[in-house]
Design an enzyme around this catalytic site. Structure first.
Site, PDB file in Angstrom:
ATOM      1  N   TRP A   8       0.820  -1.223   0.000  1.00 41.06           N
ATOM      2  CA  TRP A   8       0.000   0.000   0.000  1.00 41.06           C
ATOM      3  C   TRP A   8       0.855   1.275   0.000  1.00 41.06           C
ATOM      4  O   TRP A   8       1.856   1.348   0.706  1.00 41.06           O
ATOM      5  CB  TRP A   8      -0.883   0.002   1.254  1.00 41.06           C
ATOM      6  CG  TRP A   8      -1.542   1.311   1.528  1.00 41.06           C
ATOM      7  CD1 TRP A   8      -1.046   2.338   2.298  1.00 41.06           C
ATOM      8  CD2 TRP A   8      -2.817   1.757   1.050  1.00 41.06           C
ATOM      9  NE1 TRP A   8      -1.947   3.380   2.318  1.00 41.06           N
ATOM     10  CE2 TRP A   8      -3.039   3.045   1.567  1.00 41.06           C
ATOM     11  CE3 TRP A   8      -3.796   1.173   0.235  1.00 41.06           C
ATOM     12  CZ2 TRP A   8      -4.195   3.778   1.302  1.00 41.06           C
ATOM     13  CZ3 TRP A   8      -4.952   1.901  -0.022  1.00 41.06           C
ATOM     14  CH2 TRP A   8      -5.139   3.194   0.510  1.00 41.06           C
TER      15      TRP A   8
ATOM     16  N   ASP B   7      -0.148   9.215   0.590  1.00 36.04           N
ATOM     17  CA  ASP B   7       0.428  10.534   0.269  1.00 36.04           C
ATOM     18  C   ASP B   7       1.926  10.541  -0.057  1.00 36.04           C
ATOM     19  O   ASP B   7       2.711   9.881   0.637  1.00 36.04           O
ATOM     20  CB  ASP B   7       0.302  11.475   1.479  1.00 36.04           C
ATOM     21  CG  ASP B   7      -1.035  11.418   2.151  1.00 36.04           C
ATOM     22  OD1 ASP B   7      -1.968  10.855   1.598  1.00 36.04           O
ATOM     23  OD2 ASP B   7      -1.129  11.961   3.272  1.00 36.04           O
TER      24      ASP B   7
ATOM     25  N   TRP C 286      -4.314   0.127   3.964  1.00 37.88           N
ATOM     26  CA  TRP C 286      -3.742   1.143   4.843  1.00 37.88           C
ATOM     27  C   TRP C 286      -3.431   0.549   6.218  1.00 37.88           C
ATOM     28  O   TRP C 286      -4.224  -0.227   6.746  1.00 37.88           O
ATOM     29  CB  TRP C 286      -4.746   2.302   4.973  1.00 37.88           C
ATOM     30  CG  TRP C 286      -4.227   3.493   5.699  1.00 37.88           C
ATOM     31  CD1 TRP C 286      -3.626   4.581   5.152  1.00 37.88           C
ATOM     32  CD2 TRP C 286      -4.263   3.715   7.114  1.00 37.88           C
ATOM     33  NE1 TRP C 286      -3.279   5.475   6.140  1.00 37.88           N
ATOM     34  CE2 TRP C 286      -3.659   4.973   7.355  1.00 37.88           C
ATOM     35  CE3 TRP C 286      -4.725   2.991   8.207  1.00 37.88           C
ATOM     36  CZ2 TRP C 286      -3.516   5.509   8.640  1.00 37.88           C
ATOM     37  CZ3 TRP C 286      -4.577   3.524   9.486  1.00 37.88           C
ATOM     38  CH2 TRP C 286      -3.986   4.771   9.689  1.00 37.88           C
TER      39      TRP C 286
ATOM     40  N   PHE D 147       3.069   9.502  10.173  1.00 43.12           N
ATOM     41  CA  PHE D 147       2.133  10.102   9.227  1.00 43.12           C
ATOM     42  C   PHE D 147       2.872  11.103   8.328  1.00 43.12           C
ATOM     43  O   PHE D 147       4.083  11.255   8.389  1.00 43.12           O
ATOM     44  CB  PHE D 147       0.968  10.761   9.986  1.00 43.12           C
ATOM     45  CG  PHE D 147      -0.190   9.821  10.248  1.00 43.12           C
ATOM     46  CD1 PHE D 147      -0.026   8.444  10.277  1.00 43.12           C
ATOM     47  CD2 PHE D 147      -1.474  10.328  10.475  1.00 43.12           C
ATOM     48  CE1 PHE D 147      -1.106   7.588  10.518  1.00 43.12           C
ATOM     49  CE2 PHE D 147      -2.560   9.490  10.714  1.00 43.12           C
ATOM     50  CZ  PHE D 147      -2.381   8.119  10.735  1.00 43.12           C
TER      51      PHE D 147
ATOM     52  N   ASP E 140       0.408  16.735   9.312  1.00 43.09           N
ATOM     53  CA  ASP E 140       0.931  16.955   7.963  1.00 43.09           C
ATOM     54  C   ASP E 140       1.721  18.267   7.835  1.00 43.09           C
ATOM     55  O   ASP E 140       1.389  19.135   7.022  1.00 43.09           O
ATOM     56  CB  ASP E 140      -0.207  16.900   6.923  1.00 43.09           C
ATOM     57  CG  ASP E 140      -1.046  15.631   7.055  1.00 43.09           C
ATOM     58  OD1 ASP E 140      -0.513  14.635   7.596  1.00 43.09           O
ATOM     59  OD2 ASP E 140      -2.214  15.638   6.655  1.00 43.09           O
TER      60      ASP E 140
ATOM     61  N   GLU F 296      -6.485  18.552   5.456  1.00 41.88           N
ATOM     62  CA  GLU F 296      -5.194  17.921   5.724  1.00 41.88           C
ATOM     63  C   GLU F 296      -4.199  18.212   4.612  1.00 41.88           C
ATOM     64  O   GLU F 296      -4.535  18.832   3.605  1.00 41.88           O
ATOM     65  CB  GLU F 296      -5.362  16.411   5.975  1.00 41.88           C
ATOM     66  CG  GLU F 296      -6.169  15.678   4.925  1.00 41.88           C
ATOM     67  CD  GLU F 296      -6.573  14.261   5.323  1.00 41.88           C
ATOM     68  OE1 GLU F 296      -6.666  13.957   6.518  1.00 41.88           O
ATOM     69  OE2 GLU F 296      -6.790  13.460   4.410  1.00 41.88           O
TER      70      GLU F 296
HETATM   71  C1  FRU Z   1      -4.096  11.881   3.982  1.00 47.11           C
HETATM   72  C2  FRU Z   1      -3.717  11.381   5.355  1.00 47.11           C
HETATM   73  C3  FRU Z   1      -2.881  12.384   6.110  1.00 47.11           C
HETATM   74  C4  FRU Z   1      -2.154  11.539   7.104  1.00 47.11           C
HETATM   75  C5  FRU Z   1      -1.897  10.283   6.304  1.00 47.11           C
HETATM   76  C6  FRU Z   1      -1.935   9.013   7.086  1.00 47.11           C
HETATM   77  O1  FRU Z   1      -4.303  10.870   3.062  1.00 47.11           O
HETATM   78  O2  FRU Z   1      -4.874  11.054   6.111  1.00 47.11           O
HETATM   79  O3  FRU Z   1      -3.622  13.443   6.690  1.00 47.11           O
HETATM   80  O4  FRU Z   1      -0.969  12.112   7.563  1.00 47.11           O
HETATM   81  O5  FRU Z   1      -2.884  10.232   5.295  1.00 47.11           O
HETATM   82  O6  FRU Z   1      -1.622   7.925   6.272  1.00 47.11           O
END
Ligand code: FRU
Length: 509
Positions: A51, A54, A78, A110, A176, A229
C-alpha cells in the site's frame, strides 16, 4: 524430545515483521513480473509491493529528487504507516530504496516534509555536511504531534530526534507539517493542519526544534467538507494569459479534504494571496477557494523543497486516488503517484489560476510522434496534444483506451462549456459503486479553441486543458485489448492532433 516453539513475541517490531515481506519483494523484483502487469503504470511512480498513500518529504539533494511516501510495509491496505522511499535523477526513472522511517511501538509515521538544513541550524549535521531533516506527524491513539528525524548520508539512513515531539498540542487531529525556509525573515516556517477544525496553523522556528505559533488561516465555504489535511504554502511566478513571464509572484495555500469534493469523495482547494513571513492573506476578501483538479483521483499533492534555483521551477506530485474509492483492484501493489507537474499562476479572464503541466522530463520518454489527423493512434502509454476549434453546436469526443466494448471519453460540450471525463464504460469498475461516473470541468475556449494535453498510462488519464488551468485526473481499469485513440469531432476544425507513445520508465531502470 521436547521442542520449544516460541510464540510470536509481542515485542516484535514492524521492521522485524516486515522481513518476510522484504524477501517477497526481492523475489518479485528479480522475476520482473511487475514489468508486465497490465494495470501497472509505466511512467508513474508505484511501490513495487503493498500500500501507498500521500507523497511525503519531497526534497532535492545532491542531484537526486527524493520521494518518500505513506506506506504499509506489511500489506496492501492502509496500516502500519511508515515512510517508503525512492530517488530519481529525472523525476521519471525511480530507484526504490529501503524504508526510511518505520512505525515503532504505538507511533505511526504520518505525512510530513523534508528540508535541507543548509546552515545546520538544527545541529543534526555539520556546516560542511548539512543534514536532511524530516518533519512528520507522530500518530498515536488520541494524539498527533510533530516530530523530527535526520539523515547525514543523503537520505539513506535516518535517526529519529531524541527530543521528539517538537510540537504537541495534546489533541487528536493535528497533522501533515510542510516546512520551508523563508529567506526574507530568516526562519523556518511550518504550515500544519488542525484537521477537524478545518484550519491551518503557521509556526516559525530558528532551528527546527523550537516552534512558535505565528498565525492561523481558516477559509470560507468549508462547511460541506469533512476535514482539512496535507496543506502546502508556496510562492509562484505569475505568467500572463499568453504564458509569458511577468515579474510578479503570489503565494498559494493548498489543502485537501476527505469528503465534499466536486466529483464526490475527497478533493482539494487552493487560495491565492500574500505571505509576509508570518501570515497568509487571501487576495479575495471572502477567502473563496479554487478547484485544484476536477477529476476524482487527485489527493495530497505537495511541492518539492530545494529545487535547483537556476531551474526556477516549482514542481509537485499527488497521490492518484479518491479516498472514497481507494480499494483499487491492483495487486500486489496499490496506488500510483501523478506525473510530476510544474506550477505557475496564470492570468485568466476570471483572475489568477493555478496552471499545471507535466514536467519537461516526460518528453524524454517520447517515441516518434504519430499525426492523429491522418494515422490511427494506439497505445496504453501516450502523451497526446490536441488543439481544435469545436463545432458551436455539437460535442466532440476524444476516446482513449478504447477497446471492443469499452472506452474512456473526454467530452467537450460547447453548449455547457464543459470538458468531462466519462469513465462509465471505461473498464472494470465493480470494486466500488461510486467509481463509475462523469466528471465535468468548466472550460472557456480561447479564441474559439480548446487545447488539451492528455497523459495516458495504463490505468490513469490526466487531462491538462487550456494550458493546465483546468486539470482532470482519473483512474480507469481497462481490459487488455483497450489501446485505441479516436477523435470523434463532427464539424470541428482540428489544428493539431499529435500523439507520442511513451517508453516504459520501469524497463529502463
Ligand atoms: C491523507 C492522510 C494524512 C495523514 C496520512 C496518514 O491521506 O490522512 O492526513 O498524515 O494520510 O496515512
Amino acid at each position: 524430545v521436547g521442542v520449544v516453539t516460541a510464540a510470536a513475541s509481542p515485542a516484535q517490531t514492524t521492521q522485524e515483521l516486515a522481513q518476510g515481506e522484504l524477501a517477497k519483494l526481492q523475489a518479485y523484483r528479480s522475476s520482473d513480473e511487475y514489468l508486465r502487469e497490465p494495470w501497472r503504470p509505466r511512467v508513474h511512480f508505484t511501490p513495487e509491493r503493498n500500500w501507498m498513500n500521500d507523497p511525503n518529504g519531497l526534497v532535492f539533494y545532491r542531484g537526486e529528487y527524493h520521494l518518500f511516501y505513506q506506506h504499509n510495509p506489511l500489506g496492501i491496505d492502509w496500516g502500519h504507516m511508515s515512510w517508503g522511499h525512492a530517488v530519481s535523477r529525472d523525476l521519471m526513472h525511480w530507484e526504490p530504496l529501503p524504508i526510511a522511517l518505520w512505525e515503532e511501538g504505538d507511533e505511526m509515521i504520518f505525512s510530513g516534509s523534508c528540508v535541507v538544513d543548509h546552515r545546520n541550524t538544527s545541529g543534526f549535521g555539520t556546516a560542511e555536511n548539512p543534514p536532511l531533516v524530516a518533519v512528520y506527524t507522530s500518530h498515536r491513539p488520541g494524539n498527533q504531534s510533530q516530530s523530527l528525524a535526520y539523515s547525514t548520508d543523503a537520505g539513506r539512513t535516518w535517526t529519529k530526534h531524541a527530543g521528539n515531539p517538537v510540537i504537541d498540542l495534546d489533541i487528536a487531529e493535528f497533522r501533515d507539517p510542510k516546512v520551508f525556509w523563508h529567506a526574507p525573515t530568516e526562519k523556518w516556517v511550518m504550515v500544519v493542519a488542525l484537521s477537524a477544525a478545518k484550519r491551518v496553523q503557521l509556526y516559525g522556528s530558528p532551528d527546527l526544534n523550537e516552534w512558535r505559533l505565528l498565525s492561523e488561516f481558516g477559509p470560507a465555504g468549508v462547511e460541506g467538507k469533512s476535514n482539512w489535511e496535507c496543506p502546502d504554502l508556496f510562492e509562484l511566478p505569475i505568467v500572463d494569459s499568453r504564458g509569458e513571464a511577468t515579474d510578479e509572484t503570489r503565494w498559494v495555500l493548498e489543502a485537501d479534504f476527505g469528503g465534499g469534493g466536486v466529483g464526490g469523495g475527497s478533493g482539494n482547494e487552493y487560495f491565492v494571496g500574500r505571505f509576509d513571513g508570518n501570515q497568509f492573506t487571501c487576495d479575495d476578501p471572502q477567502r473563496r477557494s479554487q478547484q485544484v483538479d476536477y477529476g476524482r483521483d487527485f489527493y495530497a499533492p505537495v511541492t518539492w523543497s530545494d529545487l535547483p534555483a537556476e531551474d526556477g521551477r516549482r514542481v509537485w506530485i499527488g497521490w492518484m486516488t479518491n479516498l472514497q474509492t481507494n480499494g483499487t483492484p491492483t495487486s500486489p501493489w496499490r496506488s500510483a503517484m501523478t506525473i510530476p507537474r510544474s506550477l505557475t499562476l496564470r492570468e485568466t479572464g476570471s483572475g489568477l489560476r493555478l496552471a499545471q503541466a507535466p514536467v519537461r522530463e516526460l518528453e524524454s520518454l517520447r517515441e516518434d510522434a504519430v499525426d492523429g489527423t491522418n494515422a490511427a493512434v494506439r497505445g496504453k502509454q501516450l502523451d497526446i496534444v490536441l488543439e481544435v476549434t469545436p463545432d458551436a453546436g455539437r460535442p466532440l469526443v476524444l476516446h482513449v483506451l478504447e477497446g471492443p466494448d469499452e472506452t474512456t471519453r473526454l467530452v467537450y460540450d460547447p453548449v455547457d462549456e464543459t470538458l468531462s471525463v466519462d469513465r462509465r464504460d471505461a473498464g472494470f469498475d465493480e470494486f466500488h459503486d461510486a467509481f463509475a461516473g462523469v466528471y465535468p470541468a468548466p472550460i472557456a475556449l480561447d479564441e474559439g479553441r480548446l487545447r488539451l494535453r492528455v497523459v495516458v498510462d495504463r490505468s490513469s488519464v490526466e487531462v491538462f486543458a487550456q494550458d493546465g488551468v483546468a486539470v482532470l485526473t482519473t483512474l480507469v481499469f481497462p481490459g487488455p485489448e483497450s489501446d485505441g485513440v479516436r477523435l470523434d469531432a463532427p464539424g470541428a476544425e482540428v489544428h493539431r492532433f499529435t500523439a507520442w507513445p511513451l517508453r516504459s520508465a520501469l524497463t529502463e531502470r
